[in-house]
Every structure is written in C-alpha cells, then in structure tokens.
Scaffold this motif. Structure first.
Motif, PDB file in Angstrom:
ATOM      1  N   TYR A 216       0.828  -1.205   0.000  1.00 52.03           N
ATOM      2  CA  TYR A 216       0.000   0.000   0.000  1.00 52.03           C
ATOM      3  C   TYR A 216       0.863   1.256   0.000  1.00 52.03           C
ATOM      4  O   TYR A 216       0.594   2.216  -0.724  1.00 52.03           O
ATOM      5  CB  TYR A 216      -0.935   0.013   1.211  1.00 52.03           C
ATOM      6  N   ARG A 217       1.931   1.259   0.799  1.00 54.87           N
ATOM      7  CA  ARG A 217       2.815   2.431   0.824  1.00 54.87           C
ATOM      8  C   ARG A 217       3.526   2.587  -0.522  1.00 54.87           C
ATOM      9  O   ARG A 217       3.758   3.706  -0.983  1.00 54.87           O
ATOM     10  CB  ARG A 217       3.827   2.297   1.973  1.00 54.87           C
ATOM     11  N   TYR A 218       3.859   1.501  -1.152  1.00 57.04           N
ATOM     12  CA  TYR A 218       4.473   1.546  -2.486  1.00 57.04           C
ATOM     13  C   TYR A 218       3.506   2.204  -3.466  1.00 57.04           C
ATOM     14  O   TYR A 218       3.892   3.085  -4.246  1.00 57.04           O
ATOM     15  CB  TYR A 218       4.813   0.125  -2.935  1.00 57.04           C
ATOM     16  N   LEU A 219       2.248   1.772  -3.420  1.00 56.69           N
ATOM     17  CA  LEU A 219       1.225   2.341  -4.299  1.00 56.69           C
ATOM     18  C   LEU A 219       1.053   3.837  -4.038  1.00 56.69           C
ATOM     19  O   LEU A 219       0.993   4.641  -4.979  1.00 56.69           O
ATOM     20  CB  LEU A 219      -0.106   1.621  -4.079  1.00 56.69           C
ATOM     21  N   GLN A 220       0.978   4.225  -2.766  1.00 61.70           N
ATOM     22  CA  GLN A 220       0.793   5.630  -2.437  1.00 61.70           C
ATOM     23  C   GLN A 220       1.992   6.480  -2.856  1.00 61.70           C
ATOM     24  O   GLN A 220       1.834   7.642  -3.254  1.00 61.70           O
ATOM     25  CB  GLN A 220       0.537   5.796  -0.934  1.00 61.70           C
ATOM     26  N   SER A 221       3.182   5.915  -2.782  1.00 57.99           N
ATOM     27  CA  SER A 221       4.372   6.645  -3.231  1.00 57.99           C
ATOM     28  C   SER A 221       4.330   6.879  -4.736  1.00 57.99           C
ATOM     29  O   SER A 221       4.702   7.953  -5.218  1.00 57.99           O
ATOM     30  CB  SER A 221       5.646   5.880  -2.851  1.00 57.99           C
ATOM     31  N   ILE A 222       3.876   5.868  -5.488  1.00 57.86           N
ATOM     32  CA  ILE A 222       3.727   6.040  -6.933  1.00 57.86           C
ATOM     33  C   ILE A 222       2.688   7.110  -7.225  1.00 57.86           C
ATOM     34  O   ILE A 222       2.893   7.993  -8.073  1.00 57.86           O
ATOM     35  CB  ILE A 222       3.323   4.709  -7.596  1.00 57.86           C
ATOM     36  N   ARG A 223       1.573   7.058  -6.519  1.00 60.71           N
ATOM     37  CA  ARG A 223       0.519   8.057  -6.708  1.00 60.71           C
ATOM     38  C   ARG A 223       1.022   9.466  -6.404  1.00 60.71           C
ATOM     39  O   ARG A 223       0.690  10.423  -7.110  1.00 60.71           O
ATOM     40  CB  ARG A 223      -0.680   7.718  -5.825  1.00 60.71           C
ATOM     41  N   LEU A 224       1.818   9.580  -5.355  1.00 64.37           N
ATOM     42  CA  LEU A 224       2.365  10.883  -4.997  1.00 64.37           C
ATOM     43  C   LEU A 224       3.246  11.430  -6.110  1.00 64.37           C
ATOM     44  O   LEU A 224       3.149  12.613  -6.479  1.00 64.37           O
ATOM     45  CB  LEU A 224       3.164  10.775  -3.697  1.00 64.37           C
ATOM     46  N   GLU A 225       4.118  10.586  -6.661  1.00 57.33           N
ATOM     47  CA  GLU A 225       5.001  11.031  -7.733  1.00 57.33           C
ATOM     48  C   GLU A 225       4.196  11.440  -8.975  1.00 57.33           C
ATOM     49  O   GLU A 225       4.528  12.415  -9.638  1.00 57.33           O
ATOM     50  CB  GLU A 225       5.994   9.917  -8.091  1.00 57.33           C
ATOM     51  N   GLU A 226       3.143  10.690  -9.274  1.00 54.10           N
ATOM     52  CA  GLU A 226       2.306  11.030 -10.422  1.00 54.10           C
ATOM     53  C   GLU A 226       1.563  12.342 -10.179  1.00 54.10           C
ATOM     54  O   GLU A 226       1.421  13.161 -11.093  1.00 54.10           O
ATOM     55  CB  GLU A 226       1.316   9.894 -10.710  1.00 54.10           C
ATOM     56  N   PRO A 237      -5.147  21.016  -8.271  1.00 55.40           N
ATOM     57  CA  PRO A 237      -4.900  19.981  -7.260  1.00 55.40           C
ATOM     58  C   PRO A 237      -6.012  18.953  -7.133  1.00 55.40           C
ATOM     59  O   PRO A 237      -5.746  17.763  -6.993  1.00 55.40           O
ATOM     60  CB  PRO A 237      -4.730  20.792  -5.970  1.00 55.40           C
ATOM     61  N   ILE A 238      -7.271  19.393  -7.199  1.00 54.26           N
ATOM     62  CA  ILE A 238      -8.372  18.434  -7.045  1.00 54.26           C
ATOM     63  C   ILE A 238      -8.386  17.437  -8.202  1.00 54.26           C
ATOM     64  O   ILE A 238      -8.674  16.251  -8.021  1.00 54.26           O
ATOM     65  CB  ILE A 238      -9.725  19.181  -6.934  1.00 54.26           C
ATOM     66  N   ASP A 239      -8.052  17.895  -9.407  1.00 50.94           N
ATOM     67  CA  ASP A 239      -7.996  17.000 -10.568  1.00 50.94           C
ATOM     68  C   ASP A 239      -6.754  16.119 -10.519  1.00 50.94           C
ATOM     69  O   ASP A 239      -6.797  14.935 -10.894  1.00 50.94           O
ATOM     70  CB  ASP A 239      -8.004  17.810 -11.865  1.00 50.94           C
ATOM     71  N   ALA A 240      -5.636  16.684 -10.070  1.00 47.99           N
ATOM     72  CA  ALA A 240      -4.401  15.906  -9.949  1.00 47.99           C
ATOM     73  C   ALA A 240      -4.595  14.760  -8.964  1.00 47.99           C
ATOM     74  O   ALA A 240      -4.136  13.639  -9.201  1.00 47.99           O
ATOM     75  CB  ALA A 240      -3.253  16.803  -9.509  1.00 47.99           C
ATOM     76  N   ALA A 241      -5.290  15.040  -7.857  1.00 51.26           N
ATOM     77  CA  ALA A 241      -5.544  14.006  -6.858  1.00 51.26           C
ATOM     78  C   ALA A 241      -6.355  12.867  -7.452  1.00 51.26           C
ATOM     79  O   ALA A 241      -6.015  11.691  -7.298  1.00 51.26           O
ATOM     80  CB  ALA A 241      -6.282  14.609  -5.662  1.00 51.26           C
ATOM     81  N   ALA A 242      -7.428  13.206  -8.160  1.00 45.46           N
ATOM     82  CA  ALA A 242      -8.295  12.178  -8.739  1.00 45.46           C
ATOM     83  C   ALA A 242      -7.561  11.369  -9.806  1.00 45.46           C
ATOM     84  O   ALA A 242      -7.666  10.135  -9.844  1.00 45.46           O
ATOM     85  CB  ALA A 242      -9.538  12.834  -9.327  1.00 45.46           C
ATOM     86  N   ARG A 243      -6.815  12.040 -10.660  1.00 45.80           N
ATOM     87  CA  ARG A 243      -6.119  11.349 -11.744  1.00 45.80           C
ATOM     88  C   ARG A 243      -4.990  10.458 -11.221  1.00 45.80           C
ATOM     89  O   ARG A 243      -4.611   9.468 -11.866  1.00 45.80           O
ATOM     90  CB  ARG A 243      -5.586  12.366 -12.746  1.00 45.80           C
ATOM     91  N   ALA A 244      -4.442  10.807 -10.052  1.00 46.25           N
ATOM     92  CA  ALA A 244      -3.364  10.002  -9.473  1.00 46.25           C
ATOM     93  C   ALA A 244      -3.888   8.851  -8.625  1.00 46.25           C
ATOM     94  O   ALA A 244      -3.110   8.038  -8.141  1.00 46.25           O
ATOM     95  CB  ALA A 244      -2.453  10.885  -8.627  1.00 46.25           C
ATOM     96  N   GLY A 245      -5.221   8.799  -8.431  1.00 45.13           N
ATOM     97  CA  GLY A 245      -5.784   7.674  -7.685  1.00 45.13           C
ATOM     98  C   GLY A 245      -6.202   7.987  -6.266  1.00 45.13           C
ATOM     99  O   GLY A 245      -6.647   7.092  -5.538  1.00 45.13           O
ATOM    100  N   PHE A 246      -6.077   9.241  -5.831  1.00 44.00           N
ATOM    101  CA  PHE A 246      -6.527   9.631  -4.493  1.00 44.00           C
ATOM    102  C   PHE A 246      -8.012   9.983  -4.573  1.00 44.00           C
ATOM    103  O   PHE A 246      -8.397  10.937  -5.248  1.00 44.00           O
ATOM    104  CB  PHE A 246      -5.735  10.828  -3.980  1.00 44.00           C
ATOM    105  N   THR A 247      -8.840   9.237  -3.874  1.00 41.65           N
ATOM    106  CA  THR A 247     -10.286   9.451  -3.970  1.00 41.65           C
ATOM    107  C   THR A 247     -10.794  10.503  -2.995  1.00 41.65           C
ATOM    108  O   THR A 247     -11.912  10.998  -3.143  1.00 41.65           O
ATOM    109  CB  THR A 247     -11.036   8.137  -3.701  1.00 41.65           C
TER     110      THR A 247
END
Length: 284
Positions: A216-226, A237-247
């Motif tokens: 899970y931390r690996y996934l979140q780190s990838i999402r953060l970089e994206e 920011p709100i669109d970047a969050a959604a596109r990177a997988g943060f709901t």
C-alpha cells in the motif's frame, strides 16, 4: 515549536532540470517512502536518525546523503534538535545524460552508499544550491552541477547493472509493475494476489521485506510522484488528486504534506507562478 518557525524553500531550475530545496527548523518526522528521482543532500544543522534500506544512521552537520530512485527511507529528530537540510532532486534522465557527459559512457548510475559522514562533497553541493537560488548564469550553474556529480560518480557510484542490489522475486517484480500500471485505479489486496496466485500473507511479508515498504505504501508513493508531475503541469490539485488515484481530497492534501512538507497548492506554485522559477515556504 510552531509551524511559523519551520521554513521550506523549494526552487525549480529549468536550466538544469532539477529541484533544489532547503528545510530549516524542521521537527517533522518523515514516514517511510521513496522517490523516483536521485536525491543528493546534506545536513546543515541538527541531528537526525535515518533508516534507509534496512540500515540505520545517526546524522549530524556535514553528513552527505545519497538516495537512488526507490531507496526507501524515513527519519526522525534526535534529542529534539531542529533539522536544517539542503538537497537536490535529480530526475533519472538528467542524471543519465550528465553521467554520459562526465564519463563518456552510457549508463545508469547507482550510489553505492547512502550516507558519507563529514564529507567535503557538501561544499560542492552548497555551490550548486547557491547558484540556483541566486539565479546565476547557466554557465555557472552547469559548471557547479557537473563538478558535484563528477565527485560523487567517481567516489560513490557504480553502473546500475554492476550493483549487487536487492533481488526481487518475480512475483514481487510483477506486483510492482502492476501497481505502476494501475495506480489510478481502486486496487485491492485481493486483486494483487489474484495476479500472482499466492496468498495475501506471503505477498505482504515478502513484498515489504524485498522492497522496504508495504504494497500500500508503495502504491501511495507512486501516486504521490504522479500527482507531483500533474501539479507541475498546472493541473488543478483536485484533478491531480483524482487522476493520481486519491479518492479523497483532504486525505491527498494531508498525505502530500506529510511527505513533502508542502500542500499541493504550495508545490504547484513553484512551477506555475508567473511561468518563472519560484520558491514556496510554509509561512505563506
């Protein structure tokens, strides 16, 4: 200690294609994570206890820190001392090109150590940082940057293919690749185990042991970089969050600040304000 005493100054230099940043008066713990880029930094003041790739280090003024892409690490204060730290984030393509220019060979460098105590290389690192902050001429910045990398590549690196790093089990390597390809989706542990046909317990323990972070931390780190890449491209920011997988937007903001020390909006300002290199700090 109040947050107004903490300062984080970050600069993006379009000439070199790298980030330079300074943390001052920091008490924040940084959780276990990794970067997709190379990180070269040094302690200006204070002491920190660092965990990196299964080893532990007590850091103090003058110590050099070298992180390869995906070197997992986390740190915390020692004796309540405040951290003063400078560093450069260097994307892999920038490092590869510089290494070829310096050595005359095409290769991906791999730092052989994560910490060099009381290193004189910190002087060269400070020169690069100061050249970026003062907006020196491209000539001066490039010269300082190449002198720094020449020292590090000569003394503390090897070609990646010659490095005896951690071997990833094929199932773990496949899982890493799956997470990288599907980071924007709502991935479940069940879904991961179906991909490799092994148990959840085996995956959790083996993945964490071999990569240094949980799935899970690996996934979140990838999402953060994206998300960072999207913010750099002026995506809201709100669109970047959604596109990177943060709901959840609030979760994204908290997570982003825990790992970078900045809010998504503060980070984006570095790249988008007036179309120029800018700085951001927590006192805004």
């Amino acid at each position: 200690m109040t947050t107004s005493q903490e300062q984080r100054h970050i600069f993006y230099d379009s000439c070199l294609g790298i980030e330079a940043y300074q943390l001052s008066g920091i008490v924040q713990k940084f959780p276990n994570h990794f970067h997709e880029c190379y990180v070269i930094g040094f302690i200006e003041g204070g002491c920190r206890h660092l965990w990196c790739r299964g080893s532990e280090y007590d850091l103090s003024r003058g110590d050099l820190i070298l992180f390869n892409p995906k070197d997992n690490h986390f740190c915390s204060p020692m004796n309540g001392e405040l951290l003063d730290y400078r560093a450069l984030n260097i994307p892999v393509p920038v490092m590869k090109k510089a290494a070829a220019d310096i050595t005359g060979k095409e290769f991906v460098p791999q730092f052989t150590v994560n910490v060099v105590y009381h290193s004189d290389i910190t002087t060269s690192l400070a020169d690069v940082y100061n050249a970026i902050v003062t907006d020196a001429s491209p000539f001066e910045k490039e010269e300082a940057f190449f002198f720094l990398l020449e020292q590090i590549l000569k003394e503390h690196s090897t070609p990646y293919e010659e490095h005896n790093g951690v071997f990833l089990d094929s199932a773990i390597a496949d899982t890493c690749e799956y997470l990288k390809e599907h980071y924007s989706e709502n991935i479940t542990l069940e879904e991961l185990t179906e991909q490799i046909h092994l148990s959840k317990s085996w995956l959790l323990h083996t993945f964490t042991k071999q990569t240094g972070v949980s799935p899970y931390r690996y996934l979140q780190s990838i999402r953060l970089e994206e998300a960072k890449k999207l913010l750099e491209q002026a995506v809201p920011p709100i669109d970047a969050a959604a596109r990177a997988g943060f709901t959840d937007q609030s979760h994204f903001t908290r997570f982003f600040k825990d790992f970078t020390g900045l809010t998504p909006k503060q980070y984006q300002k570095i790249f988008t304000e007036s179309g120029r290199d800018t700085t951001a700090d927590t006192e805004e």
